[in-house]
Scaffold this motif. Sequence first.
Motif, PDB file in Angstrom:
ATOM      1  N   GLU A   8       0.828  -1.212   0.000  1.00 28.05           N
ATOM      2  CA  GLU A   8       0.000   0.000   0.000  1.00 28.05           C
ATOM      3  C   GLU A   8       0.859   1.257   0.000  1.00 28.05           C
ATOM      4  N   PHE A  19       1.178  15.122  -6.985  1.00 25.31           N
ATOM      5  CA  PHE A  19       0.488  16.229  -6.336  1.00 25.31           C
ATOM      6  C   PHE A  19       1.416  17.367  -5.913  1.00 25.31           C
ATOM      7  N   PRO A  29       1.742  14.053   2.626  1.00 27.85           N
ATOM      8  CA  PRO A  29       1.654  12.599   2.726  1.00 27.85           C
ATOM      9  C   PRO A  29       2.781  12.022   3.583  1.00 27.85           C
ATOM     10  N   ALA A  34      -2.600  15.957   7.157  1.00 28.70           N
ATOM     11  CA  ALA A  34      -1.896  17.035   6.470  1.00 28.70           C
ATOM     12  C   ALA A  34      -2.038  18.322   7.275  1.00 28.70           C
ATOM     13  N   LEU A  45      -5.786  18.646   8.431  1.00 26.31           N
ATOM     14  CA  LEU A  45      -6.861  18.117   7.587  1.00 26.31           C
ATOM     15  C   LEU A  45      -6.671  16.615   7.416  1.00 26.31           C
ATOM     16  N   THR A  47      -8.788  12.728   6.222  1.00 21.76           N
ATOM     17  CA  THR A  47      -9.936  11.927   5.826  1.00 21.76           C
ATOM     18  C   THR A  47      -9.649  10.473   6.144  1.00 21.76           C
ATOM     19  N   THR A  49     -11.725   6.418   5.990  1.00 17.70           N
ATOM     20  CA  THR A  49     -12.905   5.693   5.522  1.00 17.70           C
ATOM     21  C   THR A  49     -13.024   4.359   6.239  1.00 17.70           C
ATOM     22  N   SER A 138     -14.213  13.335   7.234  1.00 13.47           N
ATOM     23  CA  SER A 138     -13.115  14.245   6.933  1.00 13.47           C
ATOM     24  C   SER A 138     -13.191  15.409   7.910  1.00 13.47           C
TER      25      SER A 138
ATOM     26  N   CYS B  88      -7.407  19.770  -0.320  1.00 12.48           N
ATOM     27  CA  CYS B  88      -8.358  18.677  -0.138  1.00 12.48           C
ATOM     28  C   CYS B  88      -7.638  17.391   0.213  1.00 12.48           C
ATOM     29  N   VAL B  89      -8.401  16.468   0.770  1.00 12.45           N
ATOM     30  CA  VAL B  89      -7.942  15.104   1.029  1.00 12.45           C
ATOM     31  C   VAL B  89      -8.882  14.157   0.299  1.00 12.45           C
ATOM     32  N   VAL B  90      -8.347  13.020  -0.120  1.00 21.08           N
ATOM     33  CA  VAL B  90      -9.076  12.110  -0.989  1.00 21.08           C
ATOM     34  C   VAL B  90      -9.149  10.728  -0.348  1.00 21.08           C
ATOM     35  N   SER B  91     -10.333  10.169  -0.305  1.00 19.96           N
ATOM     36  CA  SER B  91     -10.488   8.782   0.125  1.00 19.96           C
ATOM     37  C   SER B  91     -10.956   7.955  -1.056  1.00 19.96           C
ATOM     38  N   LEU B 110      -7.180  13.502 -10.492  1.00 14.74           N
ATOM     39  CA  LEU B 110      -7.237  14.387  -9.324  1.00 14.74           C
ATOM     40  C   LEU B 110      -6.235  15.524  -9.478  1.00 14.74           C
ATOM     41  N   VAL B 121      -4.239  18.626  -3.549  1.00 13.24           N
ATOM     42  CA  VAL B 121      -4.427  17.345  -2.859  1.00 13.24           C
ATOM     43  C   VAL B 121      -3.297  17.186  -1.845  1.00 13.24           C
ATOM     44  N   VAL B 122      -3.631  17.124  -0.558  1.00 15.60           N
ATOM     45  CA  VAL B 122      -2.606  17.107   0.491  1.00 15.60           C
ATOM     46  C   VAL B 122      -2.579  15.809   1.292  1.00 15.60           C
ATOM     47  N   GLY B 123      -3.471  14.888   1.001  1.00 21.49           N
ATOM     48  CA  GLY B 123      -3.453  13.629   1.741  1.00 21.49           C
ATOM     49  C   GLY B 123      -4.581  12.744   1.290  1.00 21.49           C
ATOM     50  N   GLY B 124      -4.623  11.532   1.847  1.00 20.10           N
ATOM     51  CA  GLY B 124      -5.679  10.624   1.440  1.00 20.10           C
ATOM     52  C   GLY B 124      -5.695   9.345   2.233  1.00 20.10           C
ATOM     53  N   ASP B 125      -6.611   8.496   1.824  1.00 17.24           N
ATOM     54  CA  ASP B 125      -6.810   7.216   2.508  1.00 17.24           C
ATOM     55  C   ASP B 125      -7.296   6.214   1.465  1.00 17.24           C
ATOM     56  N   THR B 126      -6.770   4.988   1.523  1.00 17.51           N
ATOM     57  CA  THR B 126      -7.112   3.972   0.539  1.00 17.51           C
ATOM     58  C   THR B 126      -7.632   2.713   1.222  1.00 17.51           C
ATOM     59  N   THR B 136     -14.045   9.904  -2.586  1.00 15.68           N
ATOM     60  CA  THR B 136     -14.571  11.018  -1.809  1.00 15.68           C
ATOM     61  C   THR B 136     -13.501  12.097  -1.712  1.00 15.68           C
ATOM     62  N   SER B 138     -12.706  15.753   0.011  1.00 17.61           N
ATOM     63  CA  SER B 138     -13.125  16.674   1.071  1.00 17.61           C
ATOM     64  C   SER B 138     -12.176  17.856   1.064  1.00 17.61           C
TER      65      SER B 138
END
Lengths: 312, 312
Positions: A8, A19, A29, A34, A45, A47, A49, A138, B88-91, B110, B121-126, B136, B138
């Motif tokens: 992952e 990005f 990241p 963030a 910030l 998010t 899930t 989020s 934003c952050v992305v899931s 994105l 885009v500053v972060g996310g979750d998978t 998603t 946010s």
Amino acid sequence: VRPDTRDEDAWIAAVSRRFGASPRVLLGPGHDAAVVAFDGREVVLKTDTVVDGVDFRLEACGPRAAGRKALAVTASDLAAMAATPRACVVSAVLPPGVTFETFDGIAAGLADAAEETGCEVVGGDTSVAPGPLVITVSAIGEPGPAGVVGRRGARPGDALSVTGALGGSILGRHLTFRPRLAEAQVLASERIPRAMMDLSDGLSTDLPRLCAMSGVGADVEAARVPIHPDAVRAGGARSPLEHALHDGEDFELLLAHAPLEVEALAALAARGVTLHRIGTVTAAAGEVRLLRDGRATPLERGGYDHLARTGP
Amino acid sequence: VRPDTRDEDAWIAAVSRRFGASPRVLLGPGHDAAVVAFDGREVVLKTDTVVDGVDFRLEACGPRAAGRKALAVTASDLAAMAATPRACVVSAVLPPGVTFETFDGIAAGLADAAEETGCEVVGGDTSVAPGPLVITVSAIGEPGPAGVVGRRGARPGDALSVTGALGGSILGRHLTFRPRLAEAQVLASERIPRAMMDLSDGLSTDLPRLCAMSGVGADVEAARVPIHPDAVRAGGARSPLEHALHDGEDFELLLAHAPLEVEALAALAARGVTLHRIGTVTAAAGEVRLLRDGRATPLERGGYDHLARTGP
């Protein structure tokens, strides 16, 4: 070269390059959340899930526990940054035929966690699609007076500590855990954490992430790892220690800090924070070892990898 | 009494009561985004989700278009508030067996939208789970110098206008639309919008929402509704006007404002904003009518309702 599809972190690292990194992104990241420069302030910030069948079983736990967990996991990441949650928005993808009772139960659980954490639910979005229930929370958080704590500051010689016993959370704690917001505030107010994260994927998976961001290694002493009673009760193929090292979803804080005298530890305990020292930061970048019975062996990752079962 | 399970708004209104309303929430549910008091500033906060098979068809459009749309729909909501997207952050919930190419394609889309909108885009979750791809996004946005615009300020006698032609976006514009951020900034800089929203679920579904929040009614003049060429090309059971009134995902801005003289409209046009007046705000709270050939009939909701096909 394609990244290893069994990892992952590698996938995410590969796409993160798309990005860029503007001066507005103070931490990006690789950290639990963030940190963004915003109108002269810093906004944390995050998010996160949760999905039915992966992070909970709706039929077994009910919608209220699912909703509560969805918000709590996001709040836990803000705790890891020593940030205070202020508000969140919720996205739900509902399976076809969902009842209003289920929808309302999710909302009740979100409201429970909002009250516990101070992370107010201020908006949301609802979709219906075939597939499992998906809830994304989020949140924005505010850095404390001592600023945010990322994963980057660990130094060789630092102590590695956790805020509670580990393992076996699948027996129930993964739904009922309390995000360590108060503990994070106490620790940050004393400027103790040099690097910090929450344990979501298991110590053996998460600790290498902290080490990678800090450019250090770590030695974990098997005899010092606090084993939760659930790690014994969980049984199965894993020993209690293995449960404590590899199980996910403890949601305790893991931090690197200057070694503390017993008086300092007692003072923290008086404020509600028990630090369990589990090891030491080393200069051997990327090398994470388990010390047991006088022998050092590599601490292999045994935690949950969302992408481990995918790929061509 | 149970809310009508055929009405998304009723479900959301019913559960929104669980979340209280603290002084920190400056604008909450019912607007395109929430506005939260944060460390002496105002943060506009929004989450929006797109799902394969509902909001796009991954096999047909590819991952890059899907990723682009995921961010663009959230940015469109910030435009509706006259806010400027900052981060934003992305899931992402990925189907099992997803390839790295798909994952990377989503990221590329994105990144496209981030560059177009300034929403980094500053972060996310998978996660990986059986079911459709879910994305998603946010985002946080900053109010402009004239402050945010909600849905509450429409007054009887106001003009109702849209920023572009409507209908038939399913033919492609629902993937390629440009969020009306620049238009919103121009309008807000002139303090023109008294109430504003973006058209995501179709004029006949969205306009009653704006009216409900403002406690007003509306008369829409059929002959003034700007019909997009796609609304003619779309064909099917709906007439071009019906496509323009009921189709979703135009992502144009709908606003109520004091009627403007032609010189003011020309000045806006010179700055890139063409306002198409479609009707008038009335004092008949909750009554939304279509005026055609000298007759007024209720404008029935014909847009997309995520919960219309669910319930016990």
